[in-house]
Design a protein around this motif. Structure first.
Motif, PDB file in Angstrom:
ATOM      1  N   GLY A   1      -1.695  -4.810   1.678  1.00 33.18           N
ATOM      2  CA  GLY A   1      -1.488  -3.434   1.139  1.00 33.18           C
ATOM      3  C   GLY A   1      -1.344  -2.454   2.135  1.00 33.18           C
ATOM      4  O   GLY A   1      -1.341  -2.747   3.321  1.00 33.18           O
ATOM      5  N   ASP A   2      -1.581  -1.200   1.913  1.00 30.57           N
ATOM      6  CA  ASP A   2      -1.639  -0.336   3.005  1.00 30.57           C
ATOM      7  C   ASP A   2      -3.077  -0.216   3.340  1.00 30.57           C
ATOM      8  O   ASP A   2      -3.930   0.024   2.537  1.00 30.57           O
ATOM      9  N   ILE A   3      -3.646  -0.266   4.565  1.00 30.33           N
ATOM     10  CA  ILE A   3      -4.950  -0.235   4.838  1.00 30.33           C
ATOM     11  C   ILE A   3      -5.247   1.313   5.271  1.00 30.33           C
ATOM     12  O   ILE A   3      -4.836   2.192   6.071  1.00 30.33           O
TER      13      ILE A   3
ATOM     14  N   GLY B   1      -9.381   1.216   0.661  1.00 31.46           N
ATOM     15  CA  GLY B   1      -9.598   2.422   1.223  1.00 31.46           C
ATOM     16  C   GLY B   1      -8.732   3.199   1.437  1.00 31.46           C
ATOM     17  O   GLY B   1      -8.820   4.000   2.592  1.00 31.46           O
ATOM     18  N   HIS B   2      -7.534   3.353   1.014  1.00 34.12           N
ATOM     19  CA  HIS B   2      -6.290   4.082   1.474  1.00 34.12           C
ATOM     20  C   HIS B   2      -6.078   5.371   0.539  1.00 34.12           C
ATOM     21  O   HIS B   2      -6.101   6.392   0.932  1.00 34.12           O
ATOM     22  N   ILE B   3      -5.976   4.918  -0.851  1.00 31.64           N
ATOM     23  CA  ILE B   3      -5.890   6.145  -1.710  1.00 31.64           C
ATOM     24  C   ILE B   3      -6.727   5.556  -2.979  1.00 31.64           C
ATOM     25  O   ILE B   3      -7.006   4.408  -3.125  1.00 31.64           O
TER      26      ILE B   3
ATOM     27  N   SER C   1      -0.276  -3.275  -5.115  1.00 31.27           N
ATOM     28  CA  SER C   1      -1.450  -2.841  -4.391  1.00 31.27           C
ATOM     29  C   SER C   1      -1.934  -1.494  -4.451  1.00 31.27           C
ATOM     30  O   SER C   1      -3.194  -1.406  -4.604  1.00 31.27           O
ATOM     31  N   HIS C   2      -1.022  -0.528  -4.655  1.00 28.20           N
ATOM     32  CA  HIS C   2      -1.320   0.847  -5.062  1.00 28.20           C
ATOM     33  C   HIS C   2      -0.279   1.581  -5.524  1.00 28.20           C
ATOM     34  O   HIS C   2       0.852   1.180  -5.624  1.00 28.20           O
ATOM     35  N   ALA C   3      -0.677   2.790  -5.993  1.00 29.70           N
ATOM     36  CA  ALA C   3       0.261   3.672  -6.548  1.00 29.70           C
ATOM     37  C   ALA C   3       1.282   4.560  -5.872  1.00 29.70           C
ATOM     38  O   ALA C   3       2.301   4.750  -6.527  1.00 29.70           O
ATOM     39  N   HIS C   4       1.166   4.463  -4.495  1.00 23.21           N
ATOM     40  CA  HIS C   4       2.212   5.341  -3.641  1.00 23.21           C
ATOM     41  C   HIS C   4       3.688   4.823  -4.009  1.00 23.21           C
ATOM     42  O   HIS C   4       3.784   3.649  -4.187  1.00 23.21           O
ATOM     43  N   ILE C   5       4.486   5.881  -3.990  1.00 23.70           N
ATOM     44  CA  ILE C   5       5.790   5.550  -4.811  1.00 23.70           C
ATOM     45  C   ILE C   5       6.645   4.512  -3.884  1.00 23.70           C
ATOM     46  O   ILE C   5       7.586   3.884  -4.251  1.00 23.70           O
ATOM     47  N   ASP C   6       6.230   4.496  -2.557  1.00 26.93           N
ATOM     48  CA  ASP C   6       7.119   3.302  -1.769  1.00 26.93           C
ATOM     49  C   ASP C   6       6.739   2.113  -2.296  1.00 26.93           C
ATOM     50  O   ASP C   6       7.416   0.951  -1.863  1.00 26.93           O
ATOM     51  N   HIS C   7       5.639   1.798  -2.916  1.00 27.08           N
ATOM     52  CA  HIS C   7       5.222   0.509  -3.590  1.00 27.08           C
ATOM     53  C   HIS C   7       5.550   0.389  -5.050  1.00 27.08           C
ATOM     54  O   HIS C   7       5.863  -0.568  -5.367  1.00 27.08           O
ATOM     55  N   SER C   8       5.557   1.583  -5.668  1.00 28.68           N
ATOM     56  CA  SER C   8       5.525   1.453  -7.161  1.00 28.68           C
ATOM     57  C   SER C   8       7.060   1.989  -7.561  1.00 28.68           C
ATOM     58  O   SER C   8       7.169   1.533  -8.828  1.00 28.68           O
TER      59      SER C   8
ATOM     60  N   ALA D   1      -3.927   8.785   5.903  1.00 29.98           N
ATOM     61  CA  ALA D   1      -4.773   7.858   4.782  1.00 29.98           C
ATOM     62  C   ALA D   1      -4.384   6.358   5.437  1.00 29.98           C
ATOM     63  O   ALA D   1      -4.806   5.412   4.808  1.00 29.98           O
ATOM     64  N   HIS D   2      -3.634   6.262   6.458  1.00 31.33           N
ATOM     65  CA  HIS D   2      -3.380   4.805   7.256  1.00 31.33           C
ATOM     66  C   HIS D   2      -4.284   4.362   8.299  1.00 31.33           C
ATOM     67  O   HIS D   2      -4.552   5.465   9.180  1.00 31.33           O
ATOM     68  N   ALA D   3      -4.718   3.493   8.284  1.00 30.16           N
ATOM     69  CA  ALA D   3      -5.366   3.131   9.562  1.00 30.16           C
ATOM     70  C   ALA D   3      -4.494   3.088  10.672  1.00 30.16           C
ATOM     71  O   ALA D   3      -3.388   2.825  10.889  1.00 30.16           O
TER      72      ALA D   3
HETATM   73 ZN   LIG Z   1       0.350   3.956   0.615  1.00 32.20          ZN
END
Ligand SMILES: [Zn+2]
Ligand SMILES: [Zn+2]
Length: 429
Positions: free
Chosen positions: A151-153, A126-128, A29-36, A370-372
């Motif tokens: 993903g992260d909103i 719309g998060h990063i 979903s996106h590059a943040h390290i908790d995801h990638s 950056a989170h809703a």
């Molecule tokens: Zn994130």
């Protein structure tokens, strides 16, 4: 990737939800390290199929996974040397490099085939930079159903990135719930507060020290300071970005104007978003050290976010004792970190094993998430529901258990069918 207490997260990070041979593809979903962050671990364990991502996510991962591999290796080395404890790093640089070989960048809103019977597309979360919600069309026995992963909103009005786009036509939804029990300050309020802090500190002849994550938050701060400087809302004092990773990340941002929010005034008008006469990027260690001893009002943005390591620690060691300075906190500070002790305004800080009195002012700006927040997530979900005929089950993920429970209760009261699955359990729809 789990981060936190060393042993606990090491165990969690080595536990995979299914055998590698059963894994056909990864859709990130996106590059943040908790995801990638665990992708190179998959490679270390033998994964060799495709990893899908948006183009900006792919390029951000190139620098973030290399940095993560470097940290893993250094950490293992440190433990071996200091404590004679031998731990295998979760992965090494070669696995991070191999991850990039397998990662394919695709544009937003373009359907791609993940495996036979499974089509996917990305819509902006719309998060990063590069962040996406994932739309998966799953066909079985001639019937197609749509599963959406939020993903992260992100939030409307965030600098640089576009506003979140709630996906259409969901039959089931996997949704994040990080801030499902709280509301954030407004984005505009944060901007005004930042300007005020810079003006006040400059008037005292002090420096504004901003600990910030190198990827995302740093670029956001530079962007907002740039727009404030253009308006004359802050005095013309130098702004130093003191982090090699942040400099690389800024280059990645500049490579992806397709992901910028074209409705923002500065995106339309400024020739360069992250380079202007006041901003200086320091890559060199010597330059960074000289900076921490320099005089006069200035702004220093340095990694890392929770003040535990990175160049910000040197700046705090030098600057925390000076009442003219301001330490400006723009992100979450976890328990047991130097950042948390600063936020708590403890009179004496321990930095590099020495006592440093905290005499600088401490200002906390809450509006830079950056989170809703709860209201924004309910709004996003409402739009998904309105644009879907049969939105059925919602599974909450990505939140601490008590927050998830509270958010589930909120959503259930609004008529949604919500479940908080335990990790490593299976659901069907
Ligand atoms: Zn994130
Ligand atoms: Zn996340």
């Amino acid at each position: 990737m789990f981060q936190g207490r060393r042993q606990e997260s090491a165990d969690k990070n080595r536990k995979l939800p299914l055998p590698i041979k059963d894994l056909d593809a990864v859709v990130l979903s996106h590059a943040h390290i908790d995801h990638s962050g665990r992708l190179p671990y998959l490679i270390a364990e033998g994964y060799s199929k495709t990893i899908w991502a948006t183009s900006a996510t792919r390029d951000l991962c190139a620098i973030m996974l290399a940095d993560s591999a470097h940290i893993q290796e250094k950490d293992a080395e440190f433990l071996a040397k200091r404590r004679k404890e031998f731990i295998e790093p979760l992965y090494g640089m070669r696995h991070a490099v191999r991850t990039m070989d397998l990662m394919v960048g695709v544009p937003y809103n373009k359907v791609f085939d993940v495996v036979p019977g499974l089509k996917a597309s990305y819509v902006d979360a719309g998060h990063i930079l590069g962040s996406a919600s994932v739309v998966l069309d799953c066909t079985e026995d001639g019937k197609t159903k749509r599963l959406v992963f939020s993903g992260d909103i992100g939030r409307s009005g965030l600098a640089i990135v576009r506003d979140p786009v709630p996906p259409e036509g969901a039959d089931a939804l996997i949704m994040e719930s990080t801030y499902g029990n709280r509301e954030h300050e407004s984005v505009d309020g944060a901007r005004a507060q930042l300007a005020q802090v810079v003006r006040d500190t400059a008037a005292r002849g002090g420096r504004v020290l901003i600990p910030a994550f190198a990827v995302g938050r740093t670029q956001e701060m530079v962007y907002v300071l740039h727009s404030l400087a253009r308006e004359g809302a802050i005095p013309s004092i130098p702004i130093y970005v003191d982090s090699p990773l942040a400099i690389d990340a800024t280059t990645v941002f500049e490579m992806h104007p397709e992901s910028f929010d074209k409705s923002e005034d500065m995106v339309q008008k400024a020739k360069e978003l992250f380079r202007f006469d006041l901003v200086h990027y320091t890559r060199d260690v010597e330059e960074s050290k000289a900076l921490s001893r320099a005089h006069g009002p200035m702004i220093i943005i340095a990694a890392s976010g929770m003040m535990e390591n990175g160049r910000i620690v040197h700046h705090l060691a030098q600057g925390a004792g000076d009442p003219r300075n301001t330490i400006l906190v723009v992100g979450f500070q976890a328990e047991h970190t130097l950042g948390r002790r600063v936020v708590e305004r403890q009179p004496i800080l321990q930095i590099f094993g020495e006592d440093v009195p905290l005499k600088a002012r401490v200002e906390v700006i809450d509006g830079y998430s950056a989170h809703a927040d709860r209201t924004e997530m309910i709004g996003w979900l409402g739009e998904v529901k309105d644009k879907s005929r049969n939105l059925g089950q919602i599974w909450l993920v990505h939140g601490e258990a008590p927050v998830q429970d509270e958010f589930r209760a909120t959503l259930t009261a609004l008529g949604y069918s919500v479940d908080c699955p335990e990790p490593h359990t299976r659901r069907t729809f």
